[in-house]
Structure formats: structure tokens, C-alpha cells
Motif scaffolding. Structure first.
Motif, PDB file in Angstrom:
ATOM      1  N   ALA A 194      -0.954 -16.383  -3.426  1.00 18.54           N
ATOM      2  CA  ALA A 194      -1.116 -15.257  -4.347  1.00 18.54           C
ATOM      3  C   ALA A 194      -2.571 -14.853  -4.503  1.00 18.54           C
ATOM      4  CB  ALA A 194      -0.531 -15.623  -5.707  1.00 18.54           C
ATOM      5  N   GLU A 195      -3.490 -15.826  -4.432  1.00 19.80           N
ATOM      6  CA  GLU A 195      -4.916 -15.524  -4.628  1.00 19.80           C
ATOM      7  C   GLU A 195      -5.479 -14.629  -3.527  1.00 19.80           C
ATOM      8  OE1 GLU A 195      -3.778 -18.939  -6.962  1.00 19.80           O
ATOM      9  OE2 GLU A 195      -3.573 -18.510  -4.813  1.00 19.80           O
ATOM     10  N   MET A 196      -4.835 -14.637  -2.383  1.00 21.35           N
ATOM     11  CA  MET A 196      -5.276 -13.787  -1.277  1.00 21.35           C
ATOM     12  C   MET A 196      -4.687 -12.388  -1.479  1.00 21.35           C
ATOM     13  SD  MET A 196      -7.162 -15.918   0.221  1.00 21.35           S
ATOM     14  CE  MET A 196      -7.402 -17.667  -0.074  1.00 21.35           C
ATOM     15  N   VAL A 197      -5.360 -11.582  -2.289  1.00 20.60           N
ATOM     16  CA  VAL A 197      -4.814 -10.315  -2.745  1.00 20.60           C
ATOM     17  C   VAL A 197      -4.901  -9.229  -1.681  1.00 20.60           C
ATOM     18  CG1 VAL A 197      -5.016  -8.488  -4.481  1.00 20.60           C
ATOM     19  CG2 VAL A 197      -5.375 -10.879  -5.128  1.00 20.60           C
ATOM     20  N   TRP A 198      -6.048  -9.147  -0.981  1.00 21.65           N
ATOM     21  CA  TRP A 198      -6.323  -8.036  -0.061  1.00 21.65           C
ATOM     22  C   TRP A 198      -6.200  -6.727  -0.848  1.00 21.65           C
ATOM     23  CZ3 TRP A 198      -8.376  -9.280   4.542  1.00 21.65           C
ATOM     24  CH2 TRP A 198      -8.138 -10.570   5.043  1.00 21.65           C
ATOM     25  N   TRP A 199      -7.217  -6.456  -1.646  1.00 17.69           N
ATOM     26  CA  TRP A 199      -7.152  -5.439  -2.693  1.00 17.69           C
ATOM     27  C   TRP A 199      -6.812  -4.037  -2.210  1.00 17.69           C
ATOM     28  CZ3 TRP A 199      -7.380  -6.661  -7.787  1.00 17.69           C
ATOM     29  CH2 TRP A 199      -7.746  -7.972  -8.079  1.00 17.69           C
ATOM     30  N   GLY A 200      -7.263  -3.688  -1.031  1.00 22.83           N
ATOM     31  CA  GLY A 200      -6.981  -2.333  -0.550  1.00 22.83           C
ATOM     32  C   GLY A 200      -5.512  -2.038  -0.380  1.00 22.83           C
ATOM     33  N   ASN A 201      -4.673  -3.076  -0.333  1.00 25.64           N
ATOM     34  CA  ASN A 201      -3.242  -2.866  -0.146  1.00 25.64           C
ATOM     35  C   ASN A 201      -2.529  -2.403  -1.410  1.00 25.64           C
ATOM     36  OD1 ASN A 201      -3.161  -3.613   2.594  1.00 25.64           O
ATOM     37  ND2 ASN A 201      -3.047  -5.782   2.069  1.00 25.64           N
ATOM     38  N   LEU A 202      -3.088  -2.713  -2.570  1.00 24.51           N
ATOM     39  CA  LEU A 202      -2.385  -2.417  -3.819  1.00 24.51           C
ATOM     40  C   LEU A 202      -2.160  -0.927  -3.999  1.00 24.51           C
ATOM     41  CD1 LEU A 202      -4.079  -4.931  -6.287  1.00 24.51           C
ATOM     42  CD2 LEU A 202      -2.045  -5.234  -4.873  1.00 24.51           C
ATOM     43  N   VAL A 203      -3.151  -0.134  -3.658  1.00 25.50           N
ATOM     44  CA  VAL A 203      -2.997   1.302  -3.827  1.00 25.50           C
ATOM     45  C   VAL A 203      -1.941   1.842  -2.871  1.00 25.50           C
ATOM     46  CG1 VAL A 203      -4.868   1.881  -2.207  1.00 25.50           C
ATOM     47  CG2 VAL A 203      -4.263   3.478  -4.021  1.00 25.50           C
ATOM     48  N   GLN A 204      -1.826   1.242  -1.690  1.00 26.48           N
ATOM     49  CA  GLN A 204      -0.798   1.689  -0.754  1.00 26.48           C
ATOM     50  C   GLN A 204       0.602   1.327  -1.240  1.00 26.48           C
ATOM     51  OE1 GLN A 204      -1.417   1.650   3.509  1.00 26.48           O
ATOM     52  NE2 GLN A 204      -3.333   0.532   3.214  1.00 26.48           N
ATOM     53  N   VAL A 205       0.737   0.160  -1.844  1.00 28.19           N
ATOM     54  CA  VAL A 205       2.027  -0.237  -2.393  1.00 28.19           C
ATOM     55  C   VAL A 205       2.501   0.771  -3.437  1.00 28.19           C
ATOM     56  CG1 VAL A 205       3.223  -1.989  -3.781  1.00 28.19           C
ATOM     57  CG2 VAL A 205       1.700  -2.684  -1.924  1.00 28.19           C
ATOM     58  N   VAL A 206       1.604   1.156  -4.326  1.00 28.61           N
ATOM     59  CA  VAL A 206       1.946   2.147  -5.352  1.00 28.61           C
ATOM     60  C   VAL A 206       2.317   3.469  -4.706  1.00 28.61           C
ATOM     61  CG1 VAL A 206       1.019   3.526  -7.254  1.00 28.61           C
ATOM     62  CG2 VAL A 206       0.556   1.068  -7.149  1.00 28.61           C
ATOM     63  N   PHE A 207       1.555   3.873  -3.710  1.00 29.52           N
ATOM     64  CA  PHE A 207       1.779   5.172  -3.079  1.00 29.52           C
ATOM     65  C   PHE A 207       3.130   5.229  -2.375  1.00 29.52           C
ATOM     66  CE2 PHE A 207       0.548   8.473   0.171  1.00 29.52           C
ATOM     67  CZ  PHE A 207       0.456   9.507  -0.737  1.00 29.52           C
ATOM     68  N   TYR A 208       3.470   4.210  -1.604  1.00 31.37           N
ATOM     69  CA  TYR A 208       4.761   4.201  -0.907  1.00 31.37           C
ATOM     70  C   TYR A 208       5.922   4.217  -1.894  1.00 31.37           C
ATOM     71  CZ  TYR A 208       2.633   3.179   3.645  1.00 31.37           C
ATOM     72  OH  TYR A 208       1.911   3.251   4.813  1.00 31.37           O
ATOM     73  N   ASN A 209       5.824   3.415  -2.929  1.00 33.16           N
ATOM     74  CA  ASN A 209       6.916   3.369  -3.902  1.00 33.16           C
ATOM     75  C   ASN A 209       7.023   4.661  -4.696  1.00 33.16           C
ATOM     76  OD1 ASN A 209       8.299   0.525  -4.153  1.00 33.16           O
ATOM     77  ND2 ASN A 209       6.149   0.124  -3.693  1.00 33.16           N
ATOM     78  N   ALA A 210       5.882   5.299  -4.961  1.00 31.32           N
ATOM     79  CA  ALA A 210       5.921   6.581  -5.665  1.00 31.32           C
ATOM     80  C   ALA A 210       6.578   7.650  -4.794  1.00 31.32           C
ATOM     81  CB  ALA A 210       4.509   7.012  -6.047  1.00 31.32           C
ATOM     82  N   MET A 211       6.275   7.665  -3.506  1.00 31.66           N
ATOM     83  CA  MET A 211       6.852   8.670  -2.617  1.00 31.66           C
ATOM     84  C   MET A 211       8.358   8.492  -2.462  1.00 31.66           C
ATOM     85  SD  MET A 211       4.072   9.201   0.437  1.00 31.66           S
ATOM     86  CE  MET A 211       4.884  10.704   0.952  1.00 31.66           C
ATOM     87  N   HIS A 212       8.817   7.241  -2.446  1.00 34.20           N
ATOM     88  CA  HIS A 212      10.246   6.979  -2.249  1.00 34.20           C
ATOM     89  C   HIS A 212      10.998   6.783  -3.559  1.00 34.20           C
ATOM     90  CE1 HIS A 212      10.300   6.561   2.210  1.00 34.20           C
ATOM     91  NE2 HIS A 212       9.015   6.306   2.017  1.00 34.20           N
ATOM     92  N   HIS A 213      10.306   6.983  -4.670  1.00 34.18           N
ATOM     93  CA  HIS A 213      10.931   6.953  -6.001  1.00 34.18           C
ATOM     94  C   HIS A 213      11.706   5.662  -6.237  1.00 34.18           C
ATOM     95  CE1 HIS A 213       9.854  11.176  -6.201  1.00 34.18           C
ATOM     96  NE2 HIS A 213      10.511  11.385  -5.080  1.00 34.18           N
ATOM     97  N   THR A 214      11.095   4.544  -5.884  1.00 34.17           N
ATOM     98  CA  THR A 214      11.771   3.260  -6.062  1.00 34.17           C
ATOM     99  C   THR A 214      11.533   2.731  -7.464  1.00 34.17           C
ATOM    100  OG1 THR A 214       9.847   2.042  -5.237  1.00 34.17           O
ATOM    101  CG2 THR A 214      11.507   2.687  -3.633  1.00 34.17           C
ATOM    102  N   GLY A 215      12.547   2.069  -8.030  1.00 35.23           N
ATOM    103  CA  GLY A 215      12.413   1.394  -9.314  1.00 35.23           C
ATOM    104  C   GLY A 215      11.830   2.274 -10.398  1.00 35.23           C
ATOM    105  N   GLU A 216      10.808   1.746 -11.073  1.00 33.56           N
ATOM    106  CA  GLU A 216      10.197   2.442 -12.204  1.00 33.56           C
ATOM    107  C   GLU A 216       9.464   3.708 -11.781  1.00 33.56           C
ATOM    108  OE1 GLU A 216       5.992  -0.052 -12.397  1.00 33.56           O
ATOM    109  OE2 GLU A 216       7.498  -0.331 -13.943  1.00 33.56           O
ATOM    110  N   PHE A 217       9.143   3.836 -10.506  1.00 34.77           N
ATOM    111  CA  PHE A 217       8.427   5.020 -10.041  1.00 34.77           C
ATOM    112  C   PHE A 217       9.306   6.273 -10.050  1.00 34.77           C
ATOM    113  CE2 PHE A 217       6.195   1.418  -8.208  1.00 34.77           C
ATOM    114  CZ  PHE A 217       4.877   1.727  -8.473  1.00 34.77           C
ATOM    115  N   SER A 218      10.610   6.091 -10.140  1.00 37.79           N
ATOM    116  CA  SER A 218      11.509   7.254 -10.176  1.00 37.79           C
ATOM    117  C   SER A 218      11.592   7.877 -11.561  1.00 37.79           C
ATOM    118  CB  SER A 218      12.907   6.839  -9.724  1.00 37.79           C
ATOM    119  OG  SER A 218      13.446   5.853 -10.592  1.00 37.79           O
TER     120      SER A 218
END
Length: 760
Positions: A194-218
Motif C-alpha cells: 500500500a505504501e507504494m502509491v505511485w501518486w500520478g496514478n490517483l488522478v487517472q483512477v478518478v478520471f476513468y471512473n468519472a468518465m464511466h460513471h462508476t459507483g459514487e461518480f455516477s
């Protein structure tokens, strides 16, 4: 979703086919939810759900990823030769591929075709989030300027030696791919925890889920009741329009060096305050978002502050002192920040006068002639590189050694795993043998390239370069994963080769490329594997996508390089000034300059302990000692977070030039303090809701502007479409191609070396 069994079984384990795994969504139990990621930012933005029925490797993936991998490689290579440090936005790829993927899902037939026993449907169903993310990963792997391009550009520009197409492509592909085997071995240490976050990925995770309206992003609503994507489009559109000003119409906004306007024709003000090419950029402000970047909104605050403090220390404090006192001849050379070599009197050093036919140095001719000197600030840059590397190893050992050791123990049987790692166990891993075979093939081809072409590097030296990459990759990638910042291996590799093969500049550049890229490409692959981890993409699909993108990127990097060098050669080799200030050979010049210092002349000569630049080796001592002192202090004063001060990141900030320009310090510092301190601390809900999608929108708008300018206004499609902006106060140039009476569009410095005051 209608899928053939063959298509599923290629990347899914058979256990995913039972009734339990065929459930529409894998949801965590209440007990599982309690063990969500230990990292707060990950808990805030990464969903803990997975739909195991989704297939990522589809016909749509192959076609769309090829298109954007090709475009990304071309655009990123274009930026390699540009003054603005722009990039091909992965968010643009995400947007465009989403539209194309949805359209293909509507119009393509559902018929299947078979190639070599592998069956694939042209249209397996709705365009899903996993194939969408995999397209982005393949395109992102391609969208880089391959490090081997530095070698090919330097030999072409400065030695008039162009390696043929086959040799060039083999050099590019092998240097890009040697990191695969390393990534396969290290993934359990640098991806799963878990400590190996790779921070640049977090914004992509939000973006993909927002585009596909998954879970709370819908259901989430933004300002004025907008959806996530409407908010994205409004911000992205605004940034797209704004960026035409600094990137094209008014480049003065890119280099807004207001401080030197106090005395614009003063030599000292130019050296201290100009940020356009060779100055320190004191208090300079850039209104170009590509100089700031979305990472300032979400990278760890302590890491960013260390980096900016290093930049301020070097360029706003140390540089003015050295310039005004002419320390080590800083002013004599005439440019405080330059990677070129000079004679003692400040004139440019010409390596061709002492080269033999095989491009090695004639030591007798050099020793009997005038000696080469470098800019003192450039020498300090080497010292800070040594600090960064040694500090990285030492910091990881003292402050994260226990975590890495525990991770190793977990990997051999302990069940205390990150929740996302547990969820990924439903998919079969890539066998270590795949990575091993791939690594051996690439290493063998690397030996072939070095032996067949005039690269001066013997096979045993190449293997040593790869070994260095193996040894130092773990601490460097660990620091990058944890903090978002990490040093490179470029300086240590050229130092080793310089002592081992003195007088051979091409060999030094090649040794550095293989040693450095083994680590760097491994780091990129590990970062992508972490994104696949967050998105729950099968590991075998990830392996295919990463290699596919690397192959396409290398081919189109090479094609773009040839076209640009042929059209801008005189600008790159210094025979002609670019009046717009937008084309630069600085990155190639830096690489070639290092090749001369370490390869042609050799560190034993340039960095002799009793010589002018012998101080650079103190960097190793400083880097190793400082984290140890911090660790001891942390034991005595445990309430203070000593690990937040990272000497490696600070030194990396000090060595920002010549890897980038110094015009983004002020804007970046203000941005990170506002978003990562004030908003994250006092308005965390706002930060969670807006920051990631905001960063994506700003980066996408700025990158899309650069793409449009390149294709339609800068001659990217055709030279006949190269549109020059008329000269005006924010883009001043004269009809003879100069920018008289100023040195640049930033209005800082006299043209032609004529000054009203401050001349040495």
C-alpha cells in the motif's frame, strides 16, 4: 456481454468462470472495508470494487491504442526539441479514446475472427473501463521521447554521424525494453504494498471512473450541479483557450521575468533574473500551465517543498552569489547556466579538433592544447546528482528499510496484504519466465547493436551497465513510489564509464543510456502496473499493452527525430538563432556535453581531486551522511517528522537545470501550498471532490493546445501550415530574424552582447 471462451481464458484464470466470480461486481465485506488502504489519499479516491467479467484486450484496444500511441510518440518527441516542457496528456487520450470506443461499440459488427488459434470479436459489447484504461496505458508507454534519441541526435548534430534506420530502431527498442525483466522481479516490492502509491496514478483512477460513471461518480455533483465530466470540460476548455497565449501568441507570458525589467539591459540582471535560457529566473513567473503541471495539486506536500527549496537555494541564492563574485569563473564564461564547454578565456570548446577518426580523443593533442572548462553551476549540478543518488539509497535504507523487509516477508507467505493486492489474486500473474526470456532477448540484441555499429561500447561494459541498473533500481523506484520524486542513474553511469573507457564519448552516452534506461523504464512499467492494480486489470493484459506501446513509440520517435533535425539543424548546433525562442537543442546539448565531460575528456581529468571541479565528489558523502543524522535525530526527538526532509529530493531540485527551465518555480510553489496544504488540511472534502479532476482538466487543456499548435500552426502536418504570429509587444522579433535589441522575448538582456551596464 458476449465473449468467446478463448478470449477470456487468455488473460483470466479458470476460477473466474465459476458462479461466484461471475457475479456482476466484487464488493468488499464490512470486514474488508475496514482494511481499506492505509494511505489516506488512496482511500479517498480509489474504489474498492471490481467487475471480473470485463475483458481489456479487445479489437478496440488494438486499433485505438495504435492510433494514440503513434500520436503520443510524435508529439512527445516534438516537445523534446521545444523550449516549453510540455507533454502529451494522457487525459486527452482518455477523452478521445472514450468517444471512439463508444462509437465503435455502436457500429462494429459482432463477428469474430481468428489469428493463430486466438479468437477475438470485433465488438464484444459495451466499451468498458478496463479496456479504456489499457488503451491509456499503451499510449502512455509510447508517449515519451526515448532516451536513445539523445544519442542519435547528438551524434547526428555534433559529429555528422547518422546511424542507419535499422541500427537506430534496435538501439531505441532495446534501451526501452531492458527494464521489463526487472519490473517483473520487483513488482512484489514496488507495486503490491500500500505504501507504494505511485501518486500520478490517483488522478487517472478518478478520471476513468468519472468518465464511466462508476459507483459514487455516477451521483456526485460539482459546482452549480454539474456532473464530473461537465466540470472537466468547462475547465479543460478554458485552459485550452488560455494556453494559446503563452504557447503561441504571447510567449512573454511563458517567461514573465518581471524582475529584470528593473534594468533590462543590465548584464547582471539578465544573468540572475532571465528564465528563458541561461539565467536563474529570480522571482520569475510563468503563466504557462505546462511549466507548473497538475502534479502540484496532489503530490505530497513535503516532497514538493523539498524540491522547490532546492531550486530556490541553487538558482535564487547560490547562482547570484557565484555570478556577482565570479566564483570559479562563472561570469567569465558569460552564461551562468549552460552545459557547453569553454576554454579558459570563455570561448566555446571545439571537441572536433582533438578527435580521431573513430571519435575517440587524441590525448596528446588535447594535453598539448588549451583545456576545457565547464560552467561552475553545471559542475554543481553533477554534485547535486551525486547527493540525490546517495541520499536516495541512504534515506530508503534508514527510513523505509524495515517496510521493504516486511514486504519481502509478506511476499513469501505472510497474509497481511493491501486490500487491492488481495482483490487482484483472482487474475493469473505473468510468469517470471516471461519476463526473464524477454530480458535475455533484449540484452542479446543490445550486445548486437553495440558490436555491429560504431558505438565504442564492448559487450562486457554493456552488461556492467545493466548490472548497475539492477542494483540501484529498488531504492530509486521505492522513493519515487512513496514521494513522487526520485533521482536518476544517468550521472553515476557516465561516471563509471568515464573511468572505465576514457576518451570514448559515444561509448559513454550508450553506457549511460542502457544503465539509466534499465532503471527508468522499469520505473515507468512499475507505475503502470500500479495503475492496473488500482483499476483491476489482469496482469497479462498489462504485459501485452506495455510492450505494444513501447514498440510503436520507438518507431515514431525515430521518424519524428529525423524530420525535426533535418529542418532545425542550424538552430540545434548553434549556427542560427530561433527568433521565437521556442525551438531549442538544449536537451541534446546537455547530453552531448556530459558525453564530452565524462566520455571524451574523462572524469579523471575533468574532476581531478586537486582540480577546479574536484568538489563534486563531496556529493556522495553528503548524500550518505545526512539521512543517517536525520534518523538518529528521529530516535532522540520522535515527535518531529524528520523523514519529511528528504535530501535526495532537495538535491534533485537543485539540479533541475539543464533537465528543465527555471520559469515555473514561483507558480508551482504557490500552487502546491494552496492545494496540498491549505485545501487538503482545512477543506479536505473539497480536495477529495475537486482536485484530481481539476488537475486532469488543466493538464488536458494545456496539452491539447500544444497538440493543435504542433499539427495545424507549427507545420506538424505540413510545412505549408507553419503560421508565424505577427511581431507585437508580447512576441517581439525583427525582420532579419533576430530579436534586437533584446536577447529574447522575455525582454531581459541586450542583443548581440551589448550592454548598458554590468559588462565584465
Amino acid at each position: 456481454m458476449s465473449l468467446d471462451y478463448e478470449e477470456k481464458s487468455e488473460f483470466h484464470d479458470e476460477k473466474t468462470l465459476d458462479e461466484k466470480a461471475q457475479a456482476e461486481t466484487l464488493e468488499l465485506s464490512e470486514e474488508g472495508a475496514a482494511e481499506n488502504s492505509r494511505i489516506e489519499a488512496v482511500r479517498l479516491v480509489v474504489p474498492i470494487t471490481d467487475d471480473v467479467t470485463l475483458v481489456a484486450v479487445t479489437f478496440r484496444f488494438w486499433t485505438i491504442s495504435f492510433l494514440f500511441a503513434m500520436i503520443g510518440a510524435v508529439v512527445q518527441q516534438y516537445y523534446f526539441y521545444r523550449a516549453a516542457a510540455g507533454s502529451f496528456s494522457i487525459f486527452f487520450v482518455n477523452l478521445a479514446s472514450y468517444g471512439i470506443g463508444k462509437a465503435m461499440a455502436r457500429v462494429l459488427p459482432t463477428a469474430s475472427f481468428t489469428i493463430g488459434g486466438y479468437s477475438m470479436s470485433l465488438n464484444p459489447g459495451p466499451f468498458n473501463i478496463k479496456e479504456h484504461a489499457l488503451i491509456g496505458i499503451a499510449a502512455g508507454t509510447a508517449a515519451s521521447a526515448a532516451y536513445a534519441i539523445d544519442i542519435l541526435s547528438a551524434t547526428d548534430i555534433y559529429l555528422d554521424y547518422r546511424i542507419n534506420a535499422l541500427g537506430s530502431l534496435l538501439l531505441i527498442i532495446t534501451t526501452q525494453c531492458v527494464g521489463y525483466g526487472m519490473a517483473g522481479v520487483l513488482r512484489r516490492y514496488l507495486v503490491y504494498p500500500a505504501e507504494m502509491v505511485w501518486w500520478g496514478n490517483l488522478v487517472q483512477v478518478v478520471f476513468y471512473n468519472a468518465m464511466h460513471h462508476t459507483g459514487e461518480f455516477s451521483s456526485k455533483k460539482m459546482v452549480r450541479g454539474w456532473s464530473y465530466m461537465k466540470f472537466f470540460w468547462v475547465v479543460c476548455g478554458g485552459m485550452f483557450l488560455w494556453e494559446f497565449l503563452p504557447q503561441w501568441l504571447a510567449p512573454i507570458l511563458m517567461y514573465f521575468d518581471w524582475f529584470c525589467w528593473i534594468s533590462p539591459f543590465n548584464y547582471n540582471f539578465w544573468a540572475i533574473a532571465s528564465s528563458m535560457s541561461s539565467g536563474g529566473g529570480f522571482l520569475s513567473i510563468s503563466f504557462d500551465w505546462t511549466s507548473i503541471g497538475g502534479g502540484t495539486l496532489y503530490y505530497p506536500l513535503s516532497a514538493q517543498l523539498c524540491s522547490y527549496f532546492g531550486q530556490i537555494l541553487n538558482y535564487w541564492i547560490l547562482l547570484p552569489i557565484m555570478w556577482l563574485t565570479n566564483a570559479l569563473g562563472t561570469k567569465t564564461i558569460g552564461r551562468p547556466l549552460t552545459s557547453r564547454l569553454f576554454y579558459e578565456n570563455g570561448t566555446s570548446f571545439d571537441i572536433k579538433t582533438v578527435l580521431l577518426d573513430d571519435f575517440s580523443v587524441n590525448n596528446t593533442a588535447y594535453d598539448n592544447g588549451p583545456q576545457a572548462n565547464m560552467s561552475p553551476l553545471y559542475a554543481i549540478g553533477f554534485m547535486t546528482s551525486f547527493i540525490a543518488l546517495a541520499g536516495c539509497v541512504s534515506h530508503i535504507f534508514f527510513f523505509h528499510g524495515t517496510e521493504i523487509w516486511n514486504t519481502w516477508k509478506q511476499a513469501i507467505g505472510n497474509d497481511h496484504e493491501d486490500i487491492h493486492t488481495k482483490m487482484m489474486k483472482v487474475y493469473p500473474e505473468v510468469p517470471q519466465l516471461w519476463y526473464a526470456i524477454f530480458y535475455v532477448i533484449m540484452a542479446a540484441l543490445s550486445v548486437l547493436v553495440c558490436e555491429v555499429y560504431k558505438l565504442q561500447l564492448p559487450w562486457w561494459a554493456l552488461l556492467l551497465a545493466l548490472l548497475i541498473g539492477w542494483v540501484l533500481t529498488l531504492p530509486i523506484c521505492a522513493m519515487t513510489a512513496i514521494t513522487g520524486f526520485g533521482p536518476g542513474l544517468n550521472v553515476i553511469t557516465e561516471l563509471v564509464c568515464g573511468y572505465m573507457l576514457p576518451g570514448k564519448p559515444i561509448a559513454n552516452m550508450v553506457f549511460k543510456c542502457y544503465g539509466y534506461m534499465a532503471m527508468y523504464q522499469c520505473m515507468n512499467l512499475l507505475g503502470d502496473l500500479k495503475l492496473g492494480h488500482y483499476m483491476k486489470i489482469p496482469p497479462r493484459a498489462m504485459f501485452v499493452a506495455q510492450f505494444w506501446g513501447t514498440l510503436i513509440g520507438g518507431v515514431f520517435n525515430y521518424i519524428t527525430m529525423i524530420l525535426i533535425i533535418d529542418s532545425q539543424r542550424d538552430v540545434f548546433n548553434g549556427n542560427k538563432e530561433d527568433p521565437s525562442g521556442l525551438w531549442t537543442g538544449q536537451r541534446v546539448e546537455t547530453y552531448w556535453g556530459s558525453g564530452l565531460i565524462y566520455g571524451a575528456l574523462g572524469p579523471a581529468r575533468m574532476f581531478a581531486l586537486d582540480g577546479k571541479y574536484g568538489f563534486v565528489y563531496l556529493g556522495f558523502l553528503i548524500g550518505f551522511i545526512v539521512p543517517g543524522i536525520q534518523w538518529l535525530l528521529s530516535k532522540k526527538y520522535p515527535t518531529i517528522q524528520w523523514s519529511k526532509f528528504n535530501i535526495s529530493i532537495l538535491a534533485g531540485g537543485m539540479g533541475m537545470f539543464p533537465n528543465g527551465y527555471v520559469n515555473g518555480i514561483t507558480g508551482g510553489l504557490i500552487t502546491c501550498v494552496v492545494f496540498q496544504y491549505y485545501l487538503f488540511k482545512y477543506h479536505k472534502n473539497w480536495w477529495k471532490k475537486y482536485v484530481m479532476i481539476l488537475a486532469a482538466a488543466l493538464d488536458t487543456g494545456a496539452a491539447f493546445t500544444g497538440l493543435v499548435i504542433f499539427l495545424f500552426l507549427g507545420g506538424g502536418i505540413s510545412s505549408t501550415m507553419n503560421v508565424n504570429v505577427p511581431s507585437w509587444w508580447a512576441n517581439h522579433y525583427t525582420e532579419d530574424g533576430t530579436n534586437a535589441p533584446y536577447a529574447g522575448v522575455n525582454r531581459c538582456g541586450a542583443y548581440g552582447g551589448k550592454w548598458e551596464s554590468g559588462k565584465p
